[in-house]
Write a protein that holds these residues in place. Structure first.
Motif, short mmCIF file in Angstrom:
data_model
loop_
_atom_site.label_atom_id
_atom_site.label_comp_id
_atom_site.label_asym_id
_atom_site.label_seq_id
_atom_site.Cartn_x
_atom_site.Cartn_y
_atom_site.Cartn_z
N VAL A 181 40.13 42.57 42.90
CA VAL A 181 39.56 41.22 42.78
C VAL A 181 39.30 40.96 41.30
CG1 VAL A 181 37.64 39.73 43.39
CG2 VAL A 181 38.54 41.35 45.06
N ILE A 182 39.90 39.87 40.79
CA ILE A 182 39.68 39.49 39.40
C ILE A 182 38.90 38.19 39.28
CG2 ILE A 182 41.75 40.68 38.62
CD1 ILE A 182 43.14 37.96 38.47
N LEU A 183 38.73 37.49 40.41
CA LEU A 183 38.02 36.22 40.37
C LEU A 183 37.47 35.93 41.75
CD1 LEU A 183 37.19 33.66 38.79
CD2 LEU A 183 39.34 32.63 39.54
N THR A 184 36.21 35.56 41.83
CA THR A 184 35.59 35.12 43.08
C THR A 184 35.03 33.73 42.87
OG1 THR A 184 33.50 36.16 42.46
CG2 THR A 184 35.01 37.47 43.81
N GLY A 185 35.18 32.91 43.90
CA GLY A 185 34.77 31.52 43.78
C GLY A 185 33.32 31.25 44.07
N GLY A 186 32.53 32.31 44.35
CA GLY A 186 31.11 32.09 44.63
C GLY A 186 30.92 31.37 45.95
N SER A 187 30.35 30.18 45.90
CA SER A 187 30.07 29.43 47.13
C SER A 187 31.34 28.94 47.80
CB SER A 187 29.15 28.25 46.82
OG SER A 187 29.76 27.37 45.89
N GLU A 194 36.24 49.38 55.72
CA GLU A 194 37.46 49.13 56.48
C GLU A 194 37.23 48.11 57.60
OE1 GLU A 194 38.74 52.91 57.82
OE2 GLU A 194 39.67 53.48 55.91
N GLN A 195 36.01 47.98 58.05
CA GLN A 195 35.71 47.01 59.10
C GLN A 195 35.55 45.59 58.54
OE1 GLN A 195 32.29 48.36 61.21
NE2 GLN A 195 33.35 50.09 62.14
N GLN A 196 35.41 45.47 57.25
CA GLN A 196 35.25 44.14 56.65
C GLN A 196 36.63 43.53 56.46
OE1 GLN A 196 33.04 44.86 53.08
NE2 GLN A 196 31.23 45.61 54.15
N ARG A 197 37.14 42.93 57.50
CA ARG A 197 38.48 42.37 57.48
C ARG A 197 38.46 40.94 57.96
NH1 ARG A 197 41.94 45.67 61.75
NH2 ARG A 197 43.38 43.95 61.33
N ARG A 198 39.44 40.17 57.52
CA ARG A 198 39.61 38.80 57.95
C ARG A 198 41.07 38.60 58.34
NH1 ARG A 198 35.06 39.47 57.85
NH2 ARG A 198 33.38 38.24 56.93
N GLU A 199 41.29 37.89 59.39
CA GLU A 199 42.64 37.66 59.90
C GLU A 199 43.00 36.18 59.79
OE1 GLU A 199 42.93 39.18 63.82
OE2 GLU A 199 42.67 41.29 63.25
N ASN A 200 44.32 35.95 59.86
CA ASN A 200 44.86 34.57 59.85
C ASN A 200 44.44 33.81 58.58
OD1 ASN A 200 45.97 35.05 62.43
ND2 ASN A 200 44.05 34.43 63.41
N ILE A 201 44.58 34.45 57.44
CA ILE A 201 44.29 33.77 56.18
C ILE A 201 45.59 33.26 55.58
CG2 ILE A 201 42.26 35.23 55.74
CD1 ILE A 201 43.94 36.76 53.72
N THR A 202 45.50 32.26 54.75
CA THR A 202 46.66 31.66 54.08
C THR A 202 46.62 32.05 52.60
OG1 THR A 202 46.63 29.79 55.61
CG2 THR A 202 47.85 29.52 53.55
N VAL A 203 47.71 32.66 52.13
CA VAL A 203 47.78 33.17 50.76
C VAL A 203 48.65 32.25 49.91
CG1 VAL A 203 48.46 35.12 49.29
CG2 VAL A 203 47.44 35.53 51.56
N ARG A 204 48.17 31.93 48.73
CA ARG A 204 48.94 31.15 47.76
C ARG A 204 49.28 32.07 46.58
NH1 ARG A 204 47.08 28.59 43.35
NH2 ARG A 204 44.93 28.74 44.16
N PHE A 241 38.25 33.87 51.55
CA PHE A 241 37.70 35.02 52.27
C PHE A 241 36.30 34.66 52.75
CE2 PHE A 241 35.77 39.17 52.87
CZ PHE A 241 36.81 39.93 53.39
N PRO A 242 36.18 34.15 53.99
CA PRO A 242 34.85 33.73 54.48
C PRO A 242 33.88 34.90 54.47
CG PRO A 242 36.60 32.93 55.92
CD PRO A 242 37.24 33.89 54.98
N GLN A 243 32.73 34.71 53.87
CA GLN A 243 31.72 35.76 53.78
C GLN A 243 30.53 35.38 54.66
OE1 GLN A 243 30.84 37.13 49.80
NE2 GLN A 243 32.83 36.47 49.03
N GLU A 257 34.04 30.64 48.28
CA GLU A 257 34.63 31.77 48.99
C GLU A 257 36.11 31.95 48.66
OE1 GLU A 257 33.82 30.96 53.07
OE2 GLU A 257 31.76 31.70 52.97
N GLU A 258 36.58 31.42 47.54
CA GLU A 258 37.96 31.63 47.13
C GLU A 258 38.07 32.89 46.29
OE1 GLU A 258 41.69 29.21 45.07
OE2 GLU A 258 39.66 28.40 45.00
N VAL A 259 39.09 33.70 46.58
CA VAL A 259 39.27 35.00 45.94
C VAL A 259 40.65 35.03 45.30
CG1 VAL A 259 39.39 37.50 46.30
CG2 VAL A 259 37.73 36.14 47.59
#
Length: 368
Positions: free
Chosen positions: A348-354, A289-299, A314-316, A356-358
């Motif tokens: 999650v069905i797809l992760t961009g690896g390096s 629950e602490q692993q959160r990111r704010e102010n992201i842009t969703v397409r 999703f910056p990791q 960081e696109e989800v």
């Protein structure tokens, strides 16, 4: 003959080496005696105390031995209730020029070292995985949030300062600020002179001062184990104080049964391991629950199965944040038009690896 020891007084004495044989021979030349006046009401006589102290003697002793009843040992230091809001949550130092506020937790920490480790604020930022801080309003630099002048990056571990020769000042810039960025060109600074604001696990002293030896002597001393336990307690109880740590540890110890090598039956095995598994599950849930990111842009997009797809970055930057296929995420949007906040879950069905696109496949078709 009534011998009263207070009728003789040593006028002076010289210190001789231990075992000097001339001390006994030269007593007369080293010591001089004189008699006090016959009246010695202000002096106490020696009595045989084997039978107890008489009431008259006790009254005289009480009249001559005076104690300051107004002195309070605890008054020389601040109690937790008397400490100001900006006191260090670890050691209690409350000098405005020495403390920094963590914007994520809202707690204050000083720039003093904790033994051989880093300063209180750096230790907290590392253990809590926070990155943004603010100075005190009464500090020499005022109530300022530390951020990059060019990009607005507030990660203090990537911030540094570069001197501005024309204004005899310094400007905060992130480590990855391009040398040809407009802000750098306008200021005319040389990025080769960039220096971090955190050196040797401590903020630079011109920005956040270090507590004095006197302030450190009056502060609390926490062990690394206490710091770790306190940080874990804050995850469940953000307003908890150091005094609540012992209570929480005792309650946890009372709930757990020590593990043994052999068990009488399955019921005993379950009674021992069930609380342990529950605690581990609660810890994993709190960490996720602490692993959160704010102010992201969703397409938004639509998949082949007609389900809504949310694509975002999703910056990791956290080592413990590792998204994998099938992980469940929750999106939350605060509607600015006054409507209730929207939230939805997906996998999650797809992760961009390096990159960081989800890509998140939403469980429900309703999207903002």
């Amino acid at each position: 003959m009534n011998l009263n020891p207070f009728t003789q007084s040593v006028g002076f004495a010289t210190q001789l080496p231990f075992g000097d044989s001339t001390l006994a021979d030269n007593q007369a030349s080293l010591l001089s005696f004189q008699d006090f006046p016959a009246s010695h009401d202000n002096y106490l006589d020696f009595h045989d105390l084997s039978q107890g102290i008489g009431l008259d003697l006790a009254a005289r002793i009480d009249g001559q031995l005076r104690f300051d009843g107004a002195f309070d040992e605890a008054s020389s230091t601040h109690t937790p209730e008397q400490l100001p809001e900006w006191a260090c949550a670890y050691c209690g130092v409350h000098n405005p020029a020495c403390v920094v506020k963590c914007l994520t937790t809202g707690k204050w920490f000083c720039n003093g070292r904790m033994g051989s480790s880093g300063s209180c604020i750096v230790v907290h930022l590392v253990k809590s995985k926070c990155r943004e801080v603010q100075l005190h309003r009464d500090s020499p630099l005022g109530e300022a949030v530390l951020e990059c002048y060019a990009s607005g990056n507030k990660n203090v571990f990537s911030l540094g300062f570069v001197p501005v020769a024309s204004d005899n000042t310094v400007v905060l810039l992130a480590r990855d600020t391009p040398a040809n960025s407009p802000a750098v060109r306008d200021l005319g600074v040389d990025m080769s002179q960039w220096q971090p604001i955190i050196e040797d696990r401590q903020f630079v002293r011109w920005m956040v001062k270090v507590p004095t030896d006197e302030e450190r002597a009056r502060s609390r001393r926490l062990t690394p184990q206490q710091v770790t336990a306190l940080e874990d307690l804050w995850k469940a109880q953000p307003e908890a104080r150091l005094e609540d740590l012992d209570v929480a540890q005792k309650e946890q110890e009372n709930q757990l049964t020590p593990v043994v090598l052999r068990y009488d039956d399955a019921a005993q095995y379950q009674a021992v391991f069930k609380p342990l598994i529950k605690l581990e599950a609660e810890y994993d849930k709190a960490m996720k629950e602490q692993q959160r990111r704010e102010n992201i842009t969703v397409r938004w997009d639509v998949g082949l199965n007609k389900k809504k797809l949310a694509n975002f970055y999703f910056p990791q930057d956290d080592v413990e944040v590792k998204l994998m296929m099938g992980d469940e995420l929750r999106l939350r949007h605060r509607c600015p038009s006054g409507r209730p906040a929207w939230e939805g879950t997906g996998h999650v069905i797809l992760t961009g690896g390096s990159s960081e696109e989800v890509c998140l496949e939403m469980a429900k078709p309703e999207v903002p």
